[in-house]
Design a protein around this motif. Sequence first.
Motif, PDB file in Angstrom:
ATOM      1  N   CYS A 440      29.626  46.007  35.023  1.00 27.33           N
ATOM      2  CA  CYS A 440      29.983  46.704  36.255  1.00 27.33           C
ATOM      3  C   CYS A 440      30.641  48.059  35.978  1.00 27.33           C
ATOM      4  CB  CYS A 440      30.881  45.827  37.118  1.00 27.33           C
ATOM      5  SG  CYS A 440      32.312  45.169  36.240  1.00 27.33           S
ATOM      6  N   SER A 441      31.585  48.065  35.044  1.00 27.81           N
ATOM      7  CA  SER A 441      32.294  49.314  34.757  1.00 27.81           C
ATOM      8  C   SER A 441      31.384  50.320  34.052  1.00 27.81           C
ATOM      9  CB  SER A 441      33.536  49.036  33.907  1.00 27.81           C
ATOM     10  OG  SER A 441      33.166  48.521  32.644  1.00 27.81           O
ATOM     11  N   ALA A 448      35.268  53.900  39.427  1.00 31.83           N
ATOM     12  CA  ALA A 448      36.131  53.127  40.324  1.00 31.83           C
ATOM     13  C   ALA A 448      36.317  51.722  39.779  1.00 31.83           C
ATOM     14  CB  ALA A 448      35.512  53.066  41.727  1.00 31.83           C
ATOM     15  N   VAL A 449      35.373  51.285  38.957  1.00 30.46           N
ATOM     16  CA  VAL A 449      35.505  50.012  38.250  1.00 30.46           C
ATOM     17  C   VAL A 449      35.765  50.322  36.780  1.00 30.46           C
ATOM     18  CG1 VAL A 449      34.439  47.792  37.737  1.00 30.46           C
ATOM     19  CG2 VAL A 449      33.829  48.999  39.849  1.00 30.46           C
ATOM     20  N   LEU A 458      38.801  40.376  24.911  1.00 29.03           N
ATOM     21  CA  LEU A 458      38.116  40.427  26.210  1.00 29.03           C
ATOM     22  C   LEU A 458      38.806  41.408  27.149  1.00 29.03           C
ATOM     23  CD1 LEU A 458      37.440  36.613  26.813  1.00 29.03           C
ATOM     24  CD2 LEU A 458      35.825  38.354  25.992  1.00 29.03           C
ATOM     25  N   LYS A 459      37.977  42.056  27.979  1.00 32.87           N
ATOM     26  CA  LYS A 459      38.514  42.975  28.972  1.00 32.87           C
ATOM     27  C   LYS A 459      37.991  42.574  30.352  1.00 32.87           C
ATOM     28  CE  LYS A 459      39.188  46.991  26.001  1.00 32.87           C
ATOM     29  NZ  LYS A 459      38.882  48.427  25.778  1.00 32.87           N
ATOM     30  N   LEU A 460      38.829  42.761  31.352  1.00 33.63           N
ATOM     31  CA  LEU A 460      38.518  42.315  32.709  1.00 33.63           C
ATOM     32  C   LEU A 460      38.439  43.529  33.643  1.00 33.63           C
ATOM     33  CD1 LEU A 460      38.171  39.534  34.140  1.00 33.63           C
ATOM     34  CD2 LEU A 460      40.570  39.744  34.851  1.00 33.63           C
ATOM     35  N   PRO A 461      37.478  43.518  34.588  1.00 28.77           N
ATOM     36  CA  PRO A 461      37.366  44.659  35.514  1.00 28.77           C
ATOM     37  C   PRO A 461      38.550  44.769  36.461  1.00 28.77           C
ATOM     38  CG  PRO A 461      35.345  43.365  35.466  1.00 28.77           C
ATOM     39  CD  PRO A 461      36.386  42.562  34.736  1.00 28.77           C
ATOM     40  N   GLU A 462      38.894  45.977  36.782  1.00 28.80           N
ATOM     41  CA  GLU A 462      39.838  46.272  37.858  1.00 28.80           C
ATOM     42  C   GLU A 462      39.241  47.379  38.724  1.00 28.80           C
ATOM     43  OE1 GLU A 462      44.291  44.925  36.485  1.00 28.80           O
ATOM     44  OE2 GLU A 462      43.894  47.030  36.950  1.00 28.80           O
ATOM     45  N   GLY A 472      26.821  50.402  44.947  1.00 28.92           N
ATOM     46  CA  GLY A 472      26.232  49.120  44.585  1.00 28.92           C
ATOM     47  C   GLY A 472      25.799  49.013  43.136  1.00 28.92           C
ATOM     48  N   ALA A 473      26.094  50.023  42.308  1.00 30.11           N
ATOM     49  CA  ALA A 473      25.684  49.958  40.898  1.00 30.11           C
ATOM     50  C   ALA A 473      26.368  48.789  40.186  1.00 30.11           C
ATOM     51  CB  ALA A 473      26.024  51.275  40.195  1.00 30.11           C
ATOM     52  N   CYS A 474      27.634  48.543  40.526  1.00 29.20           N
ATOM     53  CA  CYS A 474      28.371  47.436  39.909  1.00 29.20           C
ATOM     54  C   CYS A 474      27.796  46.084  40.344  1.00 29.20           C
ATOM     55  CB  CYS A 474      29.854  47.523  40.256  1.00 29.20           C
ATOM     56  SG  CYS A 474      30.189  47.554  42.035  1.00 29.20           S
TER      57      CYS A 474
END
Length: 517
Positions: A440-441, A448-449, A458-462, A472-474
Amino acid sequence: MNLTKLKKIRIGVSLFFFLLLSLLFIDPRNSIPIPAIEIISSIQLVPALLMISVSFGWAAAGLFFIIILTLLFGRVYCSTICPLGTFQDIVIYIRKKINKRFRFSYLKPSYAFHYFFLGLTFITVLIGSSIFLNLLEPYSNYGRILTTLIEPLTTLLNNGLAAILSRFQIYFFYDIPLRSIELSLMVGSIFFLILIFYLSYFHGRLFCNSFCPAGAILGLLSRFTIYKIVVNEKSCTECGACEKVCKANCIESKTKKIDFSACIGCFNCIKSCPTDGIIYTPPQLKFSKHQTSFIESRRLFLGSMSVPLIGSIVQNTTQSDTVKSGYWQTKRNPISPPGSMSIQHFSTYCTACSLCVTECPTQVLYPSFVEYGVAGLFQPKMNYDASYCNYECTICGDVCPTGAILPLSIDKKKLVQIGKTVFIKEDCVVVAKKKDCAACSEHCPTKAVYTVPYEGKLKLPELNNDICIGCGACEHACPTTPRKAIYVTSNSVHLQAQKPKVQKQEKVFDVKEDFPF
């Protein structure tokens, strides 16, 4: 000028516009330049009326041309420029080839019925609904038929030629993704196609003189046409040849009368008359008799231009904040494309012609079913399951003929927020399956993501929805099924996103890495 040549000229002009307008919808390679599309589609009556209520430009020029053309020569628009009109003429031609003894006959005009539908169409637009425009407007119906039933065939033909010619190392053709078709839209297009085929096959131009809103408007305007087709009573022998070929059923040979407001200007009557009993001439001293009707038609015409404006005023009272709902509820709330300003504006002006669907390079625009309500049948929506909105693209607004999607510069489009992003942490593969992702990012054009450390490596989206534009790309890139861990909720009224900050990457000079030897 020999009047019998008018029919040949009409056929040549109608085929020119028919092929030109058809190419807009069946061009799988989108090779027609956008300015050319804007000019070509501006000469359609109802789309031009809708467009000039929000923006002048080619639409105003196109509308002016149609009005002048009608005031000079009558409803020749219906027999030359309207693609659905030419399609009906082709069906009528086929009918004559199959049954050469088929003859038309005079029908008493049903003005009350026709103007009832016209009034109903304007009233529904006035209250912010375009349902009758979607169902009856000829250009939009013709566009949907081509987009749904013909455009996929041209894509298959293109791909077949690409496969064959590539064996001979000819690469003029190349594979184009086949667009999936909504079943409801296909059913609706087939139903209308069968209906218009039946009406024209058995009753000529009955649709144009009973249901078509463009035909009703031009019928009113043609009452004041300068050059009219009339019967020359001195030459007429009442043979009835003109009545038998009149596809608009507007000639009564017994009384030697022609209902010119129903005449579509096909000139078949002039061609068929053996005695020059049908002439094309300016009537004398008849204008004053219709002054009252002129006032009424002028009011109706001006009303047709002001109705969408009033509708847009009404819409402002129904604006609401961003739709907040769950994932499945979000899927029932359509996201309108950038430039449409709001769901209400888009629903009011869009006639569902599907030209934006055809031209969209990423194929993110899909015809809806009832997501906009019954009144918004077949109006396009953003489908992020299929694709995403290109950050650098403004084609849908450039080609929209009605002003439902207003043109935007690329810089302005990049700041239009059509929706906001929601992230469900528990559904993300990073949390649920302990796997690295960040799709997503990586696909977000505004960042924005972004990702932050989660567990270990591990990395998590914000999210930063202040700079999210809802492209809608994410959501499209998110691999989770059946529900996306990150998705876009609709802004019923489009908002302004903040401009993303450009972060300069600091150049790190590492002596050991740069000079390993």
